[in-house]
Scaffold this motif. Structure first.
Motif, PDB file in Angstrom:
ATOM      1  N   ALA A   1     -52.014 -46.049 -11.800  1.00  0.00           N
ATOM      2  CA  ALA A   1     -53.163 -45.217 -12.162  1.00  0.00           C
ATOM      3  C   ALA A   1     -52.821 -43.738 -12.195  1.00  0.00           C
ATOM      4  O   ALA A   1     -53.412 -42.971 -12.962  1.00  0.00           O
ATOM      5  CB  ALA A   1     -54.301 -45.475 -11.186  1.00  0.00           C
ATOM      6  N   ALA A   2     -51.857 -43.294 -11.359  1.00  0.00           N
ATOM      7  CA  ALA A   2     -51.521 -41.872 -11.307  1.00  0.00           C
ATOM      8  C   ALA A   2     -50.146 -41.599 -11.913  1.00  0.00           C
ATOM      9  O   ALA A   2     -49.565 -40.530 -11.713  1.00  0.00           O
ATOM     10  CB  ALA A   2     -51.553 -41.386  -9.847  1.00  0.00           C
TER      11      ALA A   2
ATOM     12  N   LEU B   1     -49.673 -40.147  -2.731  1.00  0.00           N
ATOM     13  CA  LEU B   1     -49.887 -41.266  -3.647  1.00  0.00           C
ATOM     14  C   LEU B   1     -49.049 -42.460  -3.220  1.00  0.00           C
ATOM     15  O   LEU B   1     -47.890 -42.318  -2.839  1.00  0.00           O
ATOM     16  CB  LEU B   1     -49.487 -40.861  -5.072  1.00  0.00           C
ATOM     17  CG  LEU B   1     -50.361 -39.785  -5.718  1.00  0.00           C
ATOM     18  CD1 LEU B   1     -49.706 -39.274  -6.996  1.00  0.00           C
ATOM     19  CD2 LEU B   1     -51.762 -40.322  -6.013  1.00  0.00           C
ATOM     20  N   ARG B   2     -49.669 -43.619  -3.297  1.00  0.00           N
ATOM     21  CA  ARG B   2     -48.933 -44.835  -3.002  1.00  0.00           C
ATOM     22  C   ARG B   2     -48.108 -45.211  -4.241  1.00  0.00           C
ATOM     23  O   ARG B   2     -48.497 -44.928  -5.371  1.00  0.00           O
ATOM     24  CB  ARG B   2     -49.953 -45.935  -2.665  1.00  0.00           C
ATOM     25  CG  ARG B   2     -49.375 -47.199  -2.112  1.00  0.00           C
ATOM     26  CD  ARG B   2     -50.498 -48.094  -1.588  1.00  0.00           C
ATOM     27  NE  ARG B   2     -50.177 -49.510  -1.713  1.00  0.00           N
ATOM     28  CZ  ARG B   2     -49.321 -50.161  -0.946  1.00  0.00           C
ATOM     29  NH1 ARG B   2     -48.709 -49.539   0.036  1.00  0.00           N
ATOM     30  NH2 ARG B   2     -49.082 -51.446  -1.137  1.00  0.00           N
ATOM     31  N   TRP B   3     -46.972 -45.897  -3.985  1.00  0.00           N
ATOM     32  CA  TRP B   3     -46.080 -46.200  -5.108  1.00  0.00           C
ATOM     33  C   TRP B   3     -46.761 -47.028  -6.185  1.00  0.00           C
ATOM     34  O   TRP B   3     -46.444 -46.927  -7.358  1.00  0.00           O
ATOM     35  CB  TRP B   3     -44.789 -46.871  -4.643  1.00  0.00           C
ATOM     36  CG  TRP B   3     -44.988 -48.176  -3.914  1.00  0.00           C
ATOM     37  CD1 TRP B   3     -45.039 -48.345  -2.563  1.00  0.00           C
ATOM     38  CD2 TRP B   3     -45.176 -49.475  -4.487  1.00  0.00           C
ATOM     39  NE1 TRP B   3     -45.248 -49.669  -2.257  1.00  0.00           N
ATOM     40  CE2 TRP B   3     -45.335 -50.383  -3.415  1.00  0.00           C
ATOM     41  CE3 TRP B   3     -45.220 -49.968  -5.786  1.00  0.00           C
ATOM     42  CZ2 TRP B   3     -45.539 -51.758  -3.622  1.00  0.00           C
ATOM     43  CZ3 TRP B   3     -45.430 -51.328  -5.991  1.00  0.00           C
ATOM     44  CH2 TRP B   3     -45.584 -52.204  -4.911  1.00  0.00           C
ATOM     45  N   THR B   4     -47.722 -47.861  -5.765  1.00  0.00           N
ATOM     46  CA  THR B   4     -48.397 -48.692  -6.782  1.00  0.00           C
ATOM     47  C   THR B   4     -49.073 -47.812  -7.838  1.00  0.00           C
ATOM     48  O   THR B   4     -49.157 -48.189  -8.994  1.00  0.00           O
ATOM     49  CB  THR B   4     -49.464 -49.594  -6.136  1.00  0.00           C
ATOM     50  OG1 THR B   4     -50.308 -48.788  -5.319  1.00  0.00           O
ATOM     51  CG2 THR B   4     -48.840 -50.679  -5.286  1.00  0.00           C
ATOM     52  N   GLU B   5     -49.529 -46.639  -7.413  1.00  0.00           N
ATOM     53  CA  GLU B   5     -50.200 -45.738  -8.359  1.00  0.00           C
ATOM     54  C   GLU B   5     -49.203 -45.046  -9.284  1.00  0.00           C
ATOM     55  O   GLU B   5     -49.603 -44.428 -10.271  1.00  0.00           O
ATOM     56  CB  GLU B   5     -50.992 -44.678  -7.588  1.00  0.00           C
ATOM     57  CG  GLU B   5     -52.070 -45.254  -6.688  1.00  0.00           C
ATOM     58  CD  GLU B   5     -52.738 -44.174  -5.866  1.00  0.00           C
ATOM     59  OE1 GLU B   5     -53.765 -43.661  -6.325  1.00  0.00           O
ATOM     60  OE2 GLU B   5     -52.221 -43.823  -4.773  1.00  0.00           O
ATOM     61  N   LEU B   6     -47.922 -45.098  -8.932  1.00  0.00           N
ATOM     62  CA  LEU B   6     -46.899 -44.361  -9.685  1.00  0.00           C
ATOM     63  C   LEU B   6     -46.013 -45.271 -10.524  1.00  0.00           C
ATOM     64  O   LEU B   6     -45.026 -44.813 -11.113  1.00  0.00           O
ATOM     65  CB  LEU B   6     -46.033 -43.557  -8.702  1.00  0.00           C
ATOM     66  CG  LEU B   6     -46.799 -42.486  -7.930  1.00  0.00           C
ATOM     67  CD1 LEU B   6     -45.969 -41.974  -6.763  1.00  0.00           C
ATOM     68  CD2 LEU B   6     -47.184 -41.341  -8.860  1.00  0.00           C
ATOM     69  N   ARG B   7     -46.338 -46.567 -10.539  1.00  0.00           N
ATOM     70  CA  ARG B   7     -45.482 -47.484 -11.305  1.00  0.00           C
ATOM     71  C   ARG B   7     -45.367 -47.003 -12.751  1.00  0.00           C
ATOM     72  O   ARG B   7     -46.359 -46.620 -13.360  1.00  0.00           O
ATOM     73  CB  ARG B   7     -46.054 -48.905 -11.249  1.00  0.00           C
ATOM     74  CG  ARG B   7     -45.873 -49.559  -9.893  1.00  0.00           C
ATOM     75  CD  ARG B   7     -46.653 -50.844  -9.801  1.00  0.00           C
ATOM     76  NE  ARG B   7     -48.079 -50.594  -9.992  1.00  0.00           N
ATOM     77  CZ  ARG B   7     -48.980 -51.537 -10.232  1.00  0.00           C
ATOM     78  NH1 ARG B   7     -48.603 -52.785 -10.332  1.00  0.00           N
ATOM     79  NH2 ARG B   7     -50.251 -51.230 -10.380  1.00  0.00           N
ATOM     80  N   GLY B   8     -44.163 -47.054 -13.237  1.00  0.00           N
ATOM     81  CA  GLY B   8     -43.873 -46.502 -14.564  1.00  0.00           C
ATOM     82  C   GLY B   8     -42.952 -45.299 -14.471  1.00  0.00           C
ATOM     83  O   GLY B   8     -42.139 -45.070 -15.346  1.00  0.00           O
TER      84      GLY B   8
END
Ligand SMILES: [Zn+2]
Length: 605
Positions: A265-266, A219-226
């Motif tokens: 998103a993830a 997973l790219r970090w953008t998908e894990l923001r939060g």
């Protein structure tokens, strides 16, 4: 439901605003309504469009044609900057909506004069309980009856300083983003560059996006923001704590990027705190592609906005908790807060601490509250707002942080254009930009390369001179710059720290000539003065296509003035006579082939 006027006189400006008291449903009225009488009918309007890398694009038209300006993307400068100028020659009026969400400015000519209104869009409604009040966003207005736009701007910026309050003053900063992005940053790269930065007058090294993520997850970090407790241990094997400590050992304070409002998103946050996610109506411009699981859904659909709703107290506590933990972990001294999501019209949930029609208002108020808590708890930390460049930069958020990032792109012409316009409204000490960043990918204008820096002999020096206009930083491969280039960086930072930075918070900015624009348009030789109570600096910034500007310094004592070069130091000093009216035409003394900062010294006769 009752209204009271809560307008504030701020120096020569006025912050127009009102307070509603409950109980009842409030439909937000205009925060400010002014009438310009018929004597202004020949005036012109100026405003500025904005986009990613397209900030501060000047637009103008006759007052008599009227105007509606608004932003519905949910970030204050995502379409236009929330500012307006009415220019009637000697008379001028400047107006700015001090608000970070959606706003509207309306200019309506009529037989009795022209009505200028500003405030929230009219679909904003809020239900107040019996003991509740709501202070509407302020609109700052300053006018001058002589001296035109420059005079009105000086009054506006003085008023803005009173509005914005205290600032933690930043040092020049290094940031890895453009040359290394997320793919090539690591603890080793960070620390090696921080060591070079520290030897060349740069006091802080900021670790941008790229520190965070779940290596091996695919997973790219953008998908894990939060999920801000995740650290990319592939690139930072000792974690953030060791990277921060090593940065300090290399001689720089440590800074960190965070996008605390965004939810990837993830992100696990979606399952651990589904109750805190903002849900709203998809507008054509929200969210940006790739920002959330519903990014491709059609307009009108109810979607998650890819955003924590800071209109809810639990979400605010969560964000403050992340920041408190990261400060404790890393002893960070610079917090770069990003937002790459357009919240659109905002959250419409009815189980948050807001109603269905004031979600974005509550989010922005919540953001301000979060920033205030962070600054109160960590008073030595510089808080920078960066929102995919200058997408949320207004006098509202500026009152809750220390500096605003100008734009993601910063080639010299673009940076000069942005400062020229932004400094009409913002104190220069709040404006932060970088110097001609070395782009990781390809870009038509961001073409600087460390290894080829001297193919264009003055480019780095010119770019540094432009980046020195406000708070300054660099996003370069410092470890790859040859010694002569580093000498230039070091000289620029030394001049900035010793002569420019101390002047910024007390300076009046005077712009000479027309605003430069991108793509070779607009004024080609901007000259900017920083005029303080006891010192004056002048930056002469010829761009490609420049012809001799007309620059007349004013307010000088009888005698002569000396222009002493500060940067680059090998420019020529000149002495010129002061005319009997206290002015001095310096036009012919400014070198055409390079950008130069001068100290202006009065030699009294
Ligand atoms: Zn909400």
């Amino acid at each position: 439901m009752t209204w009271s006027d809560a307008s504030l006189a701020l120096g020569q400006g006025v912050l127009h605003r009102s307070v509603a008291s409950g109980p009842g449903e409030v439909v937000a009225p205009w925060s400010c309504e002014l009438v310009l009488d018929a004597s202004w009918s020949g005036a012109r309007l100026a405003w500025w469009d904005s986009a990613w890398s397209g900030e501060w694009a000047p637009r103008s038209g006759p007052l008599a044609s009227g105007l509606v300006l608004e932003t519905t993307a949910g970030r204050s400068s995502a379409r236009h900057h929330p500012f307006l100028v009415v220019d009637d020659g000697d008379r001028a009026l400047l107006l700015g909506v001090a608000w970070s969400g959606n706003w509207r400015i309306q200019v309506v000519p009529g037989p009795g004069g022209t009505v200028v209104r500003a405030g929230l869009p009219d679909e904003v409604r809020r239900v107040l309980g019996g003991d509740e009040t709501w202070t509407l966003p302020g609109v700052l207005v300053a006018r001058a009856d002589e001296g035109g736009v420059e005079s009105a701007s000086a009054a506006f910026v003085d008023a803005a300083r009173l509005l914005l309050g205290h600032q933690v003053e930043p040092t020049p900063a290094w940031n890895h983003w453009w040359p290394y992005e997320d793919a090539a940053i690591s603890e080793d790269v960070l620390v090696a560059n921080a060591a070079v930065a520290a030897r060349h007058g740069i006091g802080t090294a900021v670790l941008d996006a790229g520190w965070f993520g779940a290596p091996g997850s695919g997973l790219r970090w953008t998908e894990l923001r939060g999920d801000w407790e995740l650290e990319d241990t592939d690139r930072f094997p000792g974690g953030l704590a060791r990277a921060a400590a090593a940065t300090r050992e290399a001689g720089c304070a440590f800074g960190l990027w965070l996008e605390p409002e965004a939810v990837g998103a993830a992100s696990r946050l979606r399952t651990t705190h589904p109750e805190l996610l903002a849900v709203g109506v998809q507008t054509p411009e929200t969210p940006r592609p790739g920002d959330g699981p519903h990014a491709d859904w059609p307009a009108g659909t109810e979607v998650e906005l890819g955003l924590l709703c800071l209109g809810d107290a639990r979400a605010r506590d969560l964000v403050v908790g992340h920041v408190d933990r990261l400060v404790a972990l890393t002893d960070l001294r610079w917090l770069k807060l990003d937002l790459n999501v357009d919240p659109g019209l905002g959250c419409t949930r009815t189980d948050h601490d807001h109603g269905p029609h004031d979600g974005l208002v509550a989010h922005v108020e919540g953001l301000y509250a979060v920033l205030d808590r962070i600054r109160a708890a960590h008073p030595d930390v510089v808080v920078e707002t960066c929102s995919s460049g200058g997408m949320r930069w207004d006098l509202g958020i500026a009152a809750h942080c220390d500096v605003g990032f100008a734009s993601d792109t910063d080639w010299p012409e673009h940076a000069a254009a942005g400062f020229w316009a932004a400094s009409l409204f913002f104190p220069p000490e709040r404006l932060y930009g970088w110097c001609d960043s070395q782009w990781g990918g390809s870009h038509a204008h961001q073409t600087f390369r460390a290894e080829a820096w001297d193919d264009e002999p003055h480019r780095l020096a010119d770019a540094l001179a432009i980046a020195m206009l406000g708070r300054t930083g660099v996003s370069q491969r410092l470890v790859d710059l040859p010694p002569a280039a580093l000498d230039l960086v070091g000289a620029a930072m030394a001049v900035h720290s010793s002569s420019i930075a101390p002047l910024l918070p007390v300076a009046t900015v005077r712009r000479h000539g027309a605003q430069p624009e991108r793509e070779g348009l607009g004024g080609r030789w901007p000259v900017v003065e920083l005029v303080g109570p006891s010192s004056r600096l002048l930056a002469s910034l010829p761009l490609a296509g420049a012809s001799v500007p007309s620059v007349r310094l004013a307010g000088l004592a009888a005698g002569s003035v000396r222009l002493e070069p500060l940067f680059p130091a090998d420019a020529r000093a000149v002495v010129l006579p002061v005319a009997p009216d206290g002015t001095c035409d310096v036009s012919m003394a400014l070198p055409a082939d390079r950008c130069v900062w001068f100290r202006v010294t009065e030699e009294v006769a």
